[in-house]
Motif scaffolding. Structure first.
Motif, PDB file in Angstrom:
ATOM      1  N   THR A  43       0.777  -1.218   0.000  1.00 32.54           N
ATOM      2  CA  THR A  43       0.000   0.000   0.000  1.00 32.54           C
ATOM      3  C   THR A  43       0.821   1.286   0.000  1.00 32.54           C
ATOM      4  O   THR A  43       0.501   2.221  -0.735  1.00 32.54           O
ATOM      5  CB  THR A  43      -0.899  -0.029   1.271  1.00 32.54           C
ATOM      6  N   SER A  72      -4.735   0.367   4.064  1.00 33.23           N
ATOM      7  CA  SER A  72      -5.260   1.448   3.210  1.00 33.23           C
ATOM      8  C   SER A  72      -6.334   2.241   3.967  1.00 33.23           C
ATOM      9  O   SER A  72      -6.386   3.472   3.887  1.00 33.23           O
ATOM     10  CB  SER A  72      -5.798   0.900   1.884  1.00 33.23           C
ATOM     11  N   ASP A 108     -15.389  -6.391   3.101  1.00 36.92           N
ATOM     12  CA  ASP A 108     -14.412  -7.489   2.988  1.00 36.92           C
ATOM     13  C   ASP A 108     -15.056  -8.749   3.563  1.00 36.92           C
ATOM     14  O   ASP A 108     -15.796  -8.672   4.549  1.00 36.92           O
ATOM     15  CB  ASP A 108     -13.115  -7.151   3.767  1.00 36.92           C
ATOM     16  N   SER A 144     -18.289  -8.911  -1.946  1.00 36.77           N
ATOM     17  CA  SER A 144     -18.476  -7.522  -2.382  1.00 36.77           C
ATOM     18  C   SER A 144     -19.739  -7.333  -3.227  1.00 36.77           C
ATOM     19  O   SER A 144     -20.428  -6.312  -3.081  1.00 36.77           O
ATOM     20  CB  SER A 144     -17.239  -7.034  -3.134  1.00 36.77           C
ATOM     21  N   ASP A 177     -10.116  -2.689  -4.271  1.00 37.52           N
ATOM     22  CA  ASP A 177      -8.917  -3.505  -4.035  1.00 37.52           C
ATOM     23  C   ASP A 177      -9.332  -4.842  -3.422  1.00 37.52           C
ATOM     24  O   ASP A 177      -8.777  -5.297  -2.431  1.00 37.52           O
ATOM     25  CB  ASP A 177      -7.956  -2.737  -3.096  1.00 37.52           C
TER      26      ASP A 177
HETATM   27  C1  LIG Z   1      -5.226  -7.027  -1.542  1.00 38.57           C
HETATM   28  S1  LIG Z   1      -6.227  -7.226  -0.157  1.00 38.57           S
HETATM   29  C2  LIG Z   1      -6.651  -5.562   0.265  1.00 38.57           C
HETATM   30  C3  LIG Z   1      -5.487  -4.757   0.755  1.00 38.57           C
HETATM   31  C4  LIG Z   1      -5.828  -3.452   1.446  1.00 38.57           C
HETATM   32  N1  LIG Z   1      -6.653  -2.589   0.627  1.00 38.57           N
HETATM   33  C5  LIG Z   1      -4.550  -2.724   1.816  1.00 38.57           C
HETATM   34  O1  LIG Z   1      -4.108  -1.847   1.072  1.00 38.57           O
HETATM   35  O2  LIG Z   1      -3.970  -3.055   2.838  1.00 38.57           O
HETATM   36  C6  LIG Z   1      -7.723  -7.826  -0.842  1.00 38.57           C
HETATM   37  C7  LIG Z   1      -8.848  -8.030   0.161  1.00 38.57           C
HETATM   38  O3  LIG Z   1     -10.041  -8.255  -0.581  1.00 38.57           O
HETATM   39  C8  LIG Z   1     -10.826  -9.214   0.094  1.00 38.57           C
HETATM   40  N2  LIG Z   1     -11.674  -9.855  -0.917  1.00 38.57           N
HETATM   41  C9  LIG Z   1     -11.283 -10.592  -1.982  1.00 38.57           C
HETATM   42  N3  LIG Z   1     -12.344 -10.975  -2.705  1.00 38.57           N
HETATM   43  C10 LIG Z   1     -13.433 -10.453  -2.094  1.00 38.57           C
HETATM   44  C11 LIG Z   1     -14.836 -10.484  -2.365  1.00 38.57           C
HETATM   45  N4  LIG Z   1     -15.331 -11.108  -3.429  1.00 38.57           N
HETATM   46  N5  LIG Z   1     -15.666  -9.832  -1.527  1.00 38.57           N
HETATM   47  C12 LIG Z   1     -15.181  -9.160  -0.440  1.00 38.57           C
HETATM   48  N6  LIG Z   1     -13.871  -9.099  -0.132  1.00 38.57           N
HETATM   49  C13 LIG Z   1     -13.007  -9.739  -0.948  1.00 38.57           C
HETATM   50  C14 LIG Z   1      -9.837 -10.162   0.747  1.00 38.57           C
HETATM   51  O4  LIG Z   1     -10.393 -10.806   1.877  1.00 38.57           O
HETATM   52  C15 LIG Z   1      -8.685  -9.217   1.091  1.00 38.57           C
HETATM   53  O5  LIG Z   1      -8.787  -8.781   2.434  1.00 38.57           O
END
Ligand SMILES: C[S@@+](CC[C@H](N)C(=O)[O-])C[C@H]1O[C@@H](n2cnc3c(N)ncnc32)[C@H](O)[C@@H]1O
Length: 213
Positions: free
Chosen positions: A27, A58, A75, A122, A142
């Motif tokens: 991030t 983030s 999430d 999501s 993200d």
């Molecule tokens: C790359 S991480 C996010 C990183 C965060 N934004 C940061 O900068 O620290 C992706 C996140 O998306 C969530 N995620 C992935 N697919 C998802 C979905 N379909 N619905 C909700 N959350 C989801 C995962 O659990 C994970 O916590």
């Protein structure tokens, strides 16, 4: 006359993470862009949506930098496909996923009064926000990295954005997966084609940022 909050340097932003617990930092290298892109939103109340919060890194940037902003964090706290694959192969990764939600909660605890946490897939969460007529000034996308997931997140976020609202899309150039459809880019490109003429591109790099016309 409303006064703008004091300027923030990268060193200031780094201090927001003191005493918190993280394993990953995907991030911080975006902070220079975020400081610039989000500056116009600092001195006023704003509603922000974050899809994909992980350990809260983030979210902490947005909450600290935008003192009058309220953040909706979506999430599952179950990880994306790549995290779940890693957890299936490695007990330490599985432990990390087990503890993910409580680590997020602890890291952002000081801001709990300004966060609406939605623990859900999501698409389900965004449909719920649409049915509730919710609107947002800012969005950070993200979540899942597969093209179909990113397409759905973008497409379901777009009607929730106000005119002049800013959507930042992470990982546009992430290409870790051998099948292109397991990477974000085809999903983002298809979404952008579907809203052609409705946005202004303000950042076109590893991340994209678009402003709704
Ligand atoms: C790359 S991480 C996010 C990183 C965060 N934004 C940061 O900068 O620290 C992706 C996140 O998306 C969530 N995620 C992935 N697919 C998802 C979905 N379909 N619905 C909700 N959350 C989801 C995962 O659990 C994970 O916590």
């Amino acid at each position: 006359m409303p006064s703008s909050p004091p300027e923030v340097s990268l060193a200031d932003a780094a201090r927001w993470y003191d005493g918190k617990s993280f394993r990953d930092d995907w991030t911080s290298w975006h902070f220079p862009n975020w400081l610039r892109l989000l500056a116009p939103f600092r001195g006023r109340p704003a509603a922000m949506l974050e899809i994909g919060s992980w350990e809260g890194r983030s979210a902490l940037f947005f909450l600290n930098y935008l003192p009058q902003m309220r953040l909706t964090c979506i999430d599952t706290f179950a990880g994306g496909q790549e995290h779940r694959d890693a957890a299936a192969a490695d007990a330490r990764e599985a432990e990390l996923l087990q503890a993910l939600e409580s680590r997020f909660d602890t890291n952002v605890a000081a801001f709990s009064g300004r966060i609406d946490k939605v623990k859900a897939p999501s698409a389900e969460a965004l449909i719920g926000l649409g049915l509730d007529d919710r609107r947002f000034d800012l969005a950070y996308i993200d979540g899942g990295h597969r093209a179909r997931e990113v397409y759905a997140d973008c497409a379901l976020t777009w009607p929730l954005m106000v005119r002049g609202g800013l959507v930042i899309i992470d990982d546009y150039q992430w290409a870790e997966m051998p099948d292109p459809m397991d990477n974000p880019k085809p999903g983002v490109d298809a979404f952008l084609r579907s809203v052609e003429g409705q946005y202004r591109m303000v950042l076109d790099d590893y991340q994209l940022a678009i402003e709704k016309r």
